[in-house]
Write a protein that holds these residues in place. Structure first.
Motif, PDB file in Angstrom:
ATOM      1  N   ASP A  37       1.391  -0.988  -6.512  1.00  0.00           N
ATOM      2  CA  ASP A  37       1.770  -1.392  -7.871  1.00  0.00           C
ATOM      3  C   ASP A  37       0.723  -2.326  -8.489  1.00  0.00           C
ATOM      4  OD1 ASP A  37       4.106   0.088  -7.826  1.00  0.00           O
ATOM      5  OD2 ASP A  37       5.335  -1.587  -7.139  1.00  0.00           O
ATOM      6  N   ALA A  38       0.060  -3.124  -7.657  1.00  0.00           N
ATOM      7  CA  ALA A  38      -0.921  -4.093  -8.151  1.00  0.00           C
ATOM      8  C   ALA A  38      -2.193  -3.426  -8.659  1.00  0.00           C
ATOM      9  CB  ALA A  38      -1.263  -5.095  -7.053  1.00  0.00           C
ATOM     10  N   GLU A  39      -2.537  -2.269  -8.091  1.00  0.00           N
ATOM     11  CA  GLU A  39      -3.740  -1.548  -8.515  1.00  0.00           C
ATOM     12  C   GLU A  39      -3.337  -0.125  -8.890  1.00  0.00           C
ATOM     13  OE1 GLU A  39      -7.119  -1.872  -5.920  1.00  0.00           O
ATOM     14  OE2 GLU A  39      -6.398  -3.798  -5.173  1.00  0.00           O
ATOM     15  N   PRO A  40      -2.775   0.030 -10.082  1.00  0.00           N
ATOM     16  CA  PRO A  40      -2.245   1.328 -10.457  1.00  0.00           C
ATOM     17  C   PRO A  40      -3.315   2.419 -10.547  1.00  0.00           C
ATOM     18  CG  PRO A  40      -2.096  -0.218 -12.286  1.00  0.00           C
ATOM     19  CD  PRO A  40      -2.610  -0.974 -11.112  1.00  0.00           C
ATOM     20  N   VAL A  41      -2.910   3.607 -10.171  1.00  0.00           N
ATOM     21  CA  VAL A  41      -3.751   4.799 -10.216  1.00  0.00           C
ATOM     22  C   VAL A  41      -3.223   5.654 -11.370  1.00  0.00           C
ATOM     23  CG1 VAL A  41      -4.414   6.859  -8.917  1.00  0.00           C
ATOM     24  CG2 VAL A  41      -4.041   4.694  -7.724  1.00  0.00           C
ATOM     25  N   PRO A  42      -4.092   6.248 -12.186  1.00  0.00           N
ATOM     26  CA  PRO A  42      -3.588   7.110 -13.259  1.00  0.00           C
ATOM     27  C   PRO A  42      -2.646   8.179 -12.701  1.00  0.00           C
ATOM     28  CG  PRO A  42      -5.941   6.755 -13.510  1.00  0.00           C
ATOM     29  CD  PRO A  42      -5.561   6.161 -12.179  1.00  0.00           C
ATOM     30  N   GLY A  43      -1.466   8.240 -13.267  1.00  0.00           N
ATOM     31  CA  GLY A  43      -0.473   9.213 -12.822  1.00  0.00           C
ATOM     32  C   GLY A  43       0.568   8.629 -11.888  1.00  0.00           C
ATOM     33  N   LEU A  44       0.279   7.486 -11.268  1.00  0.00           N
ATOM     34  CA  LEU A  44       1.254   6.824 -10.395  1.00  0.00           C
ATOM     35  C   LEU A  44       2.203   6.032 -11.286  1.00  0.00           C
ATOM     36  CD1 LEU A  44       0.508   5.004  -7.073  1.00  0.00           C
ATOM     37  CD2 LEU A  44       2.202   4.156  -8.667  1.00  0.00           C
ATOM     38  N   MET A  45       3.465   6.399 -11.278  1.00  0.00           N
ATOM     39  CA  MET A  45       4.435   5.798 -12.194  1.00  0.00           C
ATOM     40  C   MET A  45       5.180   4.608 -11.591  1.00  0.00           C
ATOM     41  SD  MET A  45       3.633   7.590 -14.654  1.00  0.00           S
ATOM     42  CE  MET A  45       4.733   6.824 -15.823  1.00  0.00           C
ATOM     43  N   GLY A  46       5.282   4.550 -10.269  1.00  0.00           N
ATOM     44  CA  GLY A  46       5.976   3.430  -9.650  1.00  0.00           C
ATOM     45  C   GLY A  46       6.283   3.709  -8.200  1.00  0.00           C
ATOM     46  N   THR A  47       6.730   2.657  -7.499  1.00  0.00           N
ATOM     47  CA  THR A  47       7.038   2.769  -6.083  1.00  0.00           C
ATOM     48  C   THR A  47       8.421   2.201  -5.799  1.00  0.00           C
ATOM     49  OG1 THR A  47       6.092   0.619  -5.530  1.00  0.00           O
ATOM     50  CG2 THR A  47       4.602   2.510  -5.437  1.00  0.00           C
ATOM     51  N   HIS A  55      -6.254  10.246  -3.702  1.00  0.00           N
ATOM     52  CA  HIS A  55      -6.678   8.847  -3.838  1.00  0.00           C
ATOM     53  C   HIS A  55      -6.031   7.978  -2.750  1.00  0.00           C
ATOM     54  CE1 HIS A  55      -7.733   5.006  -5.636  1.00  0.00           C
ATOM     55  NE2 HIS A  55      -6.472   4.652  -5.444  1.00  0.00           N
ATOM     56  N   LEU A  56      -4.710   8.119  -2.558  1.00  0.00           N
ATOM     57  CA  LEU A  56      -4.013   7.313  -1.560  1.00  0.00           C
ATOM     58  C   LEU A  56      -4.504   7.631  -0.154  1.00  0.00           C
ATOM     59  CD1 LEU A  56      -0.368   7.294  -2.968  1.00  0.00           C
ATOM     60  CD2 LEU A  56      -2.153   5.579  -3.241  1.00  0.00           C
ATOM     61  N   THR A  57      -4.849   8.877   0.100  1.00  0.00           N
ATOM     62  CA  THR A  57      -5.387   9.267   1.414  1.00  0.00           C
ATOM     63  C   THR A  57      -6.723   8.573   1.650  1.00  0.00           C
ATOM     64  OG1 THR A  57      -4.235  11.394   1.307  1.00  0.00           O
ATOM     65  CG2 THR A  57      -6.088  11.226   2.843  1.00  0.00           C
ATOM     66  N   ARG A  58      -7.595   8.576   0.625  1.00  0.00           N
ATOM     67  CA  ARG A  58      -8.895   7.899   0.746  1.00  0.00           C
ATOM     68  C   ARG A  58      -8.713   6.395   0.983  1.00  0.00           C
ATOM     69  NH1 ARG A  58     -10.099  11.156  -3.576  1.00  0.00           N
ATOM     70  NH2 ARG A  58      -9.850   9.438  -5.048  1.00  0.00           N
ATOM     71  N   VAL A  59      -7.833   5.779   0.196  1.00  0.00           N
ATOM     72  CA  VAL A  59      -7.615   4.340   0.307  1.00  0.00           C
ATOM     73  C   VAL A  59      -7.053   3.978   1.682  1.00  0.00           C
ATOM     74  CG1 VAL A  59      -6.215   2.422  -0.590  1.00  0.00           C
ATOM     75  CG2 VAL A  59      -7.352   3.968  -2.166  1.00  0.00           C
ATOM     76  N   SER A  60      -6.086   4.737   2.171  1.00  0.00           N
ATOM     77  CA  SER A  60      -5.497   4.394   3.470  1.00  0.00           C
ATOM     78  C   SER A  60      -6.470   4.648   4.616  1.00  0.00           C
ATOM     79  CB  SER A  60      -4.174   5.137   3.690  1.00  0.00           C
ATOM     80  OG  SER A  60      -4.389   6.524   3.775  1.00  0.00           O
ATOM     81  N   ALA A  61      -7.366   5.604   4.474  1.00  0.00           N
ATOM     82  CA  ALA A  61      -8.365   5.876   5.518  1.00  0.00           C
ATOM     83  C   ALA A  61      -9.450   4.804   5.533  1.00  0.00           C
ATOM     84  CB  ALA A  61      -8.992   7.247   5.299  1.00  0.00           C
ATOM     85  N   ALA A  62      -9.717   4.192   4.381  1.00  0.00           N
ATOM     86  CA  ALA A  62     -10.786   3.193   4.271  1.00  0.00           C
ATOM     87  C   ALA A  62     -10.382   1.846   4.880  1.00  0.00           C
ATOM     88  CB  ALA A  62     -11.174   3.002   2.806  1.00  0.00           C
TER      89      ALA A  62
END
Length: 139
Positions: free
Chosen positions: A99-109, A131-138
């Motif tokens: 939620d702190a770093e919103p991604v275009p298209g992500l509406m909420g958690t 995007h979430l796959t890349r972020v979690s792998a990094a």
């Protein structure tokens, strides 16, 4: 009695260092004795923001660098939902970080203990999942 947020944060951390606190209710009573009336949910959110967690039965501040981030699995649930599974106790922090770093298209958690539901615009589902796959792998 009026106190600033910084005073309240400092008081919370001081109380946690001064004596072992095993229950948020106990902390609420100690804060009230110092002139700070809070609800349990407000205290819980503030503890999260301060990096305070229950460790071995007692509340204490945990440095972010000391935390090992658990693995996250992502499951696509068309048309517009991603389900993220993580270790018990980490879902809310994961949801807050999304939620702190919103991604275009992500509406909420919506986060539970080990699961985060991520609502996504249907046309952006694959893009947000990538995007979430890349972020979690990094991590």
């Amino acid at each position: 009695m009026h106190h600033s947020c910084m005073d309240l944060d400092a008081l919370i951390l001081h109380l946690l260092e001064a004596s072992p606190i095993t229950d948020q209710g106990d902390l609420l009573v100690r804060l009230a004795a110092q002139g700070h009336e809070l609800t349990q949910s407000t205290l819980s959110r503030r503890l999260k923001r301060l990096g305070v967690q229950k460790v071995q039965g007692h509340y204490r501040r945990v440095e972010a660098s000391a935390q090992l981030l658990p693995e996250v699995t992502i499951t696509e649930v068309p048309p517009n939902l991603l389900v993220l599974r993580t270790a018990p106790g980490f879902a809310q922090a994961l949801g807050l970080s999304l939620d702190a770093e919103p991604v275009p298209g992500l509406m909420g958690t919506l986060a539970g203990d080990d699961t985060v539901f991520v609502a996504v615009l249907p046309e952006r589902l694959a893009e947000v999942k990538a995007h979430l796959t890349r972020v979690s792998a990094a991590r």
